[in-house]
Design a protein around this motif. Sequence first.
Motif, PDB file in Angstrom:
ATOM      1  N   SER A 258       0.814  -1.216   0.000  1.00  0.00           N
ATOM      2  CA  SER A 258       0.000   0.000   0.000  1.00  0.00           C
ATOM      3  C   SER A 258       0.852   1.273   0.000  1.00  0.00           C
ATOM      4  CB  SER A 258      -0.942   0.011   1.209  1.00  0.00           C
ATOM      5  OG  SER A 258      -0.201  -0.029   2.419  1.00  0.00           O
ATOM      6  N   ARG A 259       2.132   1.166   0.388  1.00  0.00           N
ATOM      7  CA  ARG A 259       3.023   2.329   0.345  1.00  0.00           C
ATOM      8  C   ARG A 259       3.593   2.553  -1.048  1.00  0.00           C
ATOM      9  NH1 ARG A 259       6.675   0.618   5.584  1.00  0.00           N
ATOM     10  NH2 ARG A 259       4.937  -0.015   6.938  1.00  0.00           N
ATOM     11  N   LEU A 260       3.556   1.514  -1.862  1.00  0.00           N
ATOM     12  CA  LEU A 260       4.119   1.604  -3.208  1.00  0.00           C
ATOM     13  C   LEU A 260       3.069   1.982  -4.244  1.00  0.00           C
ATOM     14  CD1 LEU A 260       6.372  -1.590  -3.060  1.00  0.00           C
ATOM     15  CD2 LEU A 260       7.016   0.774  -2.581  1.00  0.00           C
ATOM     16  N   PHE A 261       1.853   1.493  -4.092  1.00  0.00           N
ATOM     17  CA  PHE A 261       0.738   1.895  -4.953  1.00  0.00           C
ATOM     18  C   PHE A 261      -0.562   1.548  -4.254  1.00  0.00           C
ATOM     19  CE2 PHE A 261       0.861  -2.551  -5.894  1.00  0.00           C
ATOM     20  CZ  PHE A 261      -0.397  -2.902  -6.362  1.00  0.00           C
ATOM     21  N   GLN A 262      -1.641   2.214  -4.683  1.00  0.00           N
ATOM     22  CA  GLN A 262      -2.938   1.977  -4.064  1.00  0.00           C
ATOM     23  C   GLN A 262      -3.989   1.750  -5.139  1.00  0.00           C
ATOM     24  OE1 GLN A 262      -3.900   5.120  -1.342  1.00  0.00           O
ATOM     25  NE2 GLN A 262      -2.323   4.542   0.128  1.00  0.00           N
ATOM     26  N   ILE A 263      -4.910   0.828  -4.854  1.00  0.00           N
ATOM     27  CA  ILE A 263      -6.027   0.550  -5.749  1.00  0.00           C
ATOM     28  C   ILE A 263      -7.220   1.354  -5.270  1.00  0.00           C
ATOM     29  CG2 ILE A 263      -7.581  -1.230  -6.635  1.00  0.00           C
ATOM     30  CD1 ILE A 263      -5.334  -3.251  -6.181  1.00  0.00           C
ATOM     31  N   GLY A 264      -7.713   2.264  -6.119  1.00  0.00           N
ATOM     32  CA  GLY A 264      -8.834   3.109  -5.729  1.00  0.00           C
ATOM     33  C   GLY A 264     -10.099   2.300  -5.517  1.00  0.00           C
ATOM     34  N   THR A 265     -10.586   1.675  -6.571  1.00  0.00           N
ATOM     35  CA  THR A 265     -11.751   0.806  -6.490  1.00  0.00           C
ATOM     36  C   THR A 265     -11.509  -0.434  -7.353  1.00  0.00           C
ATOM     37  OG1 THR A 265     -12.832   1.948  -8.334  1.00  0.00           O
ATOM     38  CG2 THR A 265     -13.356   2.713  -6.106  1.00  0.00           C
ATOM     39  N   ILE A 266     -12.078  -1.535  -6.936  1.00  0.00           N
ATOM     40  CA  ILE A 266     -11.995  -2.761  -7.724  1.00  0.00           C
ATOM     41  C   ILE A 266     -13.220  -3.602  -7.423  1.00  0.00           C
ATOM     42  CG2 ILE A 266     -10.598  -3.957  -5.971  1.00  0.00           C
ATOM     43  CD1 ILE A 266      -9.236  -5.428  -8.332  1.00  0.00           C
ATOM     44  N   GLN A 267     -13.867  -4.101  -8.461  1.00  0.00           N
ATOM     45  CA  GLN A 267     -15.049  -4.927  -8.313  1.00  0.00           C
ATOM     46  C   GLN A 267     -14.661  -6.252  -7.664  1.00  0.00           C
ATOM     47  OE1 GLN A 267     -16.733  -7.708  -9.588  1.00  0.00           O
ATOM     48  NE2 GLN A 267     -18.747  -7.000  -8.845  1.00  0.00           N
ATOM     49  N   PRO A 268     -15.391  -6.717  -6.655  1.00  0.00           N
ATOM     50  CA  PRO A 268     -14.993  -7.921  -5.914  1.00  0.00           C
ATOM     51  C   PRO A 268     -14.749  -9.151  -6.781  1.00  0.00           C
ATOM     52  CG  PRO A 268     -16.737  -6.780  -4.746  1.00  0.00           C
ATOM     53  CD  PRO A 268     -16.583  -6.080  -6.063  1.00  0.00           C
ATOM     54  N   ALA A 269     -15.595  -9.352  -7.809  1.00  0.00           N
ATOM     55  CA  ALA A 269     -15.413 -10.527  -8.669  1.00  0.00           C
ATOM     56  C   ALA A 269     -14.089 -10.446  -9.416  1.00  0.00           C
ATOM     57  CB  ALA A 269     -16.574 -10.638  -9.666  1.00  0.00           C
ATOM     58  N   TRP A 270     -13.746  -9.244  -9.872  1.00  0.00           N
ATOM     59  CA  TRP A 270     -12.476  -9.059 -10.586  1.00  0.00           C
ATOM     60  C   TRP A 270     -11.297  -9.237  -9.634  1.00  0.00           C
ATOM     61  CZ3 TRP A 270     -11.163  -9.813 -15.208  1.00  0.00           C
ATOM     62  CH2 TRP A 270     -10.046  -9.219 -15.797  1.00  0.00           C
ATOM     63  N   ALA A 271     -11.449  -8.734  -8.421  1.00  0.00           N
ATOM     64  CA  ALA A 271     -10.394  -8.907  -7.416  1.00  0.00           C
ATOM     65  C   ALA A 271     -10.199 -10.381  -7.082  1.00  0.00           C
ATOM     66  CB  ALA A 271     -10.744  -8.125  -6.142  1.00  0.00           C
ATOM     67  N   ALA A 272     -11.305 -11.132  -6.993  1.00  0.00           N
ATOM     68  CA  ALA A 272     -11.219 -12.564  -6.706  1.00  0.00           C
ATOM     69  C   ALA A 272     -10.505 -13.299  -7.829  1.00  0.00           C
ATOM     70  CB  ALA A 272     -12.614 -13.141  -6.502  1.00  0.00           C
ATOM     71  N   LEU A 273     -10.849 -12.958  -9.080  1.00  0.00           N
ATOM     72  CA  LEU A 273     -10.224 -13.613 -10.228  1.00  0.00           C
ATOM     73  C   LEU A 273      -8.736 -13.281 -10.314  1.00  0.00           C
ATOM     74  CD1 LEU A 273     -10.443 -15.265 -12.833  1.00  0.00           C
ATOM     75  CD2 LEU A 273     -11.076 -13.155 -14.019  1.00  0.00           C
ATOM     76  N   LEU A 274      -8.408 -11.991 -10.265  1.00  0.00           N
ATOM     77  CA  LEU A 274      -7.008 -11.584 -10.364  1.00  0.00           C
ATOM     78  C   LEU A 274      -6.200 -12.063  -9.158  1.00  0.00           C
ATOM     79  CD1 LEU A 274      -7.206  -7.924 -11.749  1.00  0.00           C
ATOM     80  CD2 LEU A 274      -6.591 -10.001 -12.974  1.00  0.00           C
ATOM     81  N   GLY A 275      -6.765 -11.884  -7.967  1.00  0.00           N
ATOM     82  CA  GLY A 275      -6.055 -12.303  -6.760  1.00  0.00           C
ATOM     83  C   GLY A 275      -5.799 -13.792  -6.745  1.00  0.00           C
ATOM     84  N   GLY A 276      -6.815 -14.581  -7.126  1.00  0.00           N
ATOM     85  CA  GLY A 276      -6.653 -16.027  -7.158  1.00  0.00           C
ATOM     86  C   GLY A 276      -5.616 -16.473  -8.172  1.00  0.00           C
ATOM     87  N   LEU A 277      -5.655 -15.879  -9.369  1.00  0.00           N
ATOM     88  CA  LEU A 277      -4.688 -16.244 -10.407  1.00  0.00           C
ATOM     89  C   LEU A 277      -3.271 -15.845 -10.024  1.00  0.00           C
ATOM     90  CD1 LEU A 277      -6.578 -15.432 -13.738  1.00  0.00           C
ATOM     91  CD2 LEU A 277      -5.896 -17.681 -12.874  1.00  0.00           C
ATOM     92  N   LEU A 278      -3.106 -14.643  -9.480  1.00  0.00           N
ATOM     93  CA  LEU A 278      -1.769 -14.191  -9.087  1.00  0.00           C
ATOM     94  C   LEU A 278      -1.200 -15.063  -7.969  1.00  0.00           C
ATOM     95  CD1 LEU A 278      -2.311 -10.325  -9.231  1.00  0.00           C
ATOM     96  CD2 LEU A 278      -0.736 -11.647 -10.666  1.00  0.00           C
ATOM     97  N   LEU A 279      -2.032 -15.391  -7.005  1.00  0.00           N
ATOM     98  CA  LEU A 279      -1.577 -16.302  -5.943  1.00  0.00           C
ATOM     99  C   LEU A 279      -1.209 -17.670  -6.530  1.00  0.00           C
ATOM    100  CD1 LEU A 279      -3.944 -15.620  -2.908  1.00  0.00           C
ATOM    101  CD2 LEU A 279      -1.444 -15.699  -2.849  1.00  0.00           C
ATOM    102  N   GLY A 280      -1.989 -18.129  -7.491  1.00  0.00           N
ATOM    103  CA  GLY A 280      -1.694 -19.400  -8.136  1.00  0.00           C
ATOM    104  C   GLY A 280      -0.361 -19.380  -8.873  1.00  0.00           C
ATOM    105  N   TYR A 281      -0.128 -18.301  -9.621  1.00  0.00           N
ATOM    106  CA  TYR A 281       1.154 -18.163 -10.319  1.00  0.00           C
ATOM    107  C   TYR A 281       2.314 -18.092  -9.332  1.00  0.00           C
ATOM    108  CZ  TYR A 281      -0.448 -17.498 -15.145  1.00  0.00           C
ATOM    109  OH  TYR A 281      -0.951 -17.703 -16.400  1.00  0.00           O
ATOM    110  N   GLY A 282       2.116 -17.351  -8.250  1.00  0.00           N
ATOM    111  CA  GLY A 282       3.169 -17.243  -7.242  1.00  0.00           C
ATOM    112  C   GLY A 282       3.491 -18.581  -6.612  1.00  0.00           C
ATOM    113  N   LEU A 283       2.448 -19.326  -6.239  1.00  0.00           N
ATOM    114  CA  LEU A 283       2.653 -20.646  -5.640  1.00  0.00           C
ATOM    115  C   LEU A 283       3.302 -21.607  -6.630  1.00  0.00           C
ATOM    116  CD1 LEU A 283      -0.651 -21.146  -3.607  1.00  0.00           C
ATOM    117  CD2 LEU A 283       1.657 -20.980  -2.681  1.00  0.00           C
ATOM    118  N   LEU A 284       2.894 -21.533  -7.894  1.00  0.00           N
ATOM    119  CA  LEU A 284       3.478 -22.412  -8.903  1.00  0.00           C
ATOM    120  C   LEU A 284       4.977 -22.165  -9.033  1.00  0.00           C
ATOM    121  CD1 LEU A 284       2.698 -24.596 -10.971  1.00  0.00           C
ATOM    122  CD2 LEU A 284       2.461 -22.768 -12.659  1.00  0.00           C
ATOM    123  N   ALA A 285       5.363 -20.891  -9.046  1.00  0.00           N
ATOM    124  CA  ALA A 285       6.793 -20.563  -9.125  1.00  0.00           C
ATOM    125  C   ALA A 285       7.543 -21.112  -7.919  1.00  0.00           C
ATOM    126  CB  ALA A 285       6.977 -19.047  -9.219  1.00  0.00           C
TER     127      ALA A 285
END
Length: 211
Positions: free
Chosen positions: A108-135
């Motif tokens: 949050s000190r490096l950048f901030q998200i103003g608004t994000i739709q929960p469904a989009w946050a769930a999709l992006l957050g889930g995929l990013l976590l998945g990519y991170g775990l895969l690595a």
Amino acid sequence: MAQISSVFGLWNTSPTRHSAVEDLQGIFTGSLIAALGLYFLASAGLLTGSTAGVAFLLHYAFGINFGLAFFLLNLPFFYLSLKRLGPAFTVKTFIAIGVTSFLTDIQSRLFQIGTIQPAWAALLGGLLLGYGLLALYRHRASLGGVGILGIYLQERFGIRAGLVQLAIDMVVLVFAFGVTSPTVVAWSVLGAVVLNLFVAINHRADRYIAL
């Protein structure tokens, strides 16, 4: 010069073994992407499963620092990791958890998200976590907790790590009804399903054998 490049991973000729530099970059980038996924979820007030989900519950219910809670909750799982998966896996996982906890706290000190739709946050957050775990998985590391248990069960009994995580994540999210609304829980479940199906589909020990 060629020997130095090979040792540090600049020119690694082994198809089945990672160099130290390859492990370091895999752990750092995996942790960075995972932290970004957690930030997307947090920006929409969503949760996830595993120890990260419990850390979110503690954060939302009692205001406890997420990064600190996430780090401390993972400590008991290091015994299983050390006994069953070896010191190398344990050390790399400890580093990954520390880096992810730190990066999640400073996002949050490096950048901030103003608004994000929960469904989009769930999709992006889930995929990013998945990519991170895969690595991390591909460099013999994890984000601790259920990830350690999932890797152990997959390597010992052939049960997909992603499916193990999905089952436990659903249990964690049931407890979320006590601290947030059913709508938030529903979107959080979507994020957990996206994350764990991505890992289950893309992570198979018989397809990726590098150490």
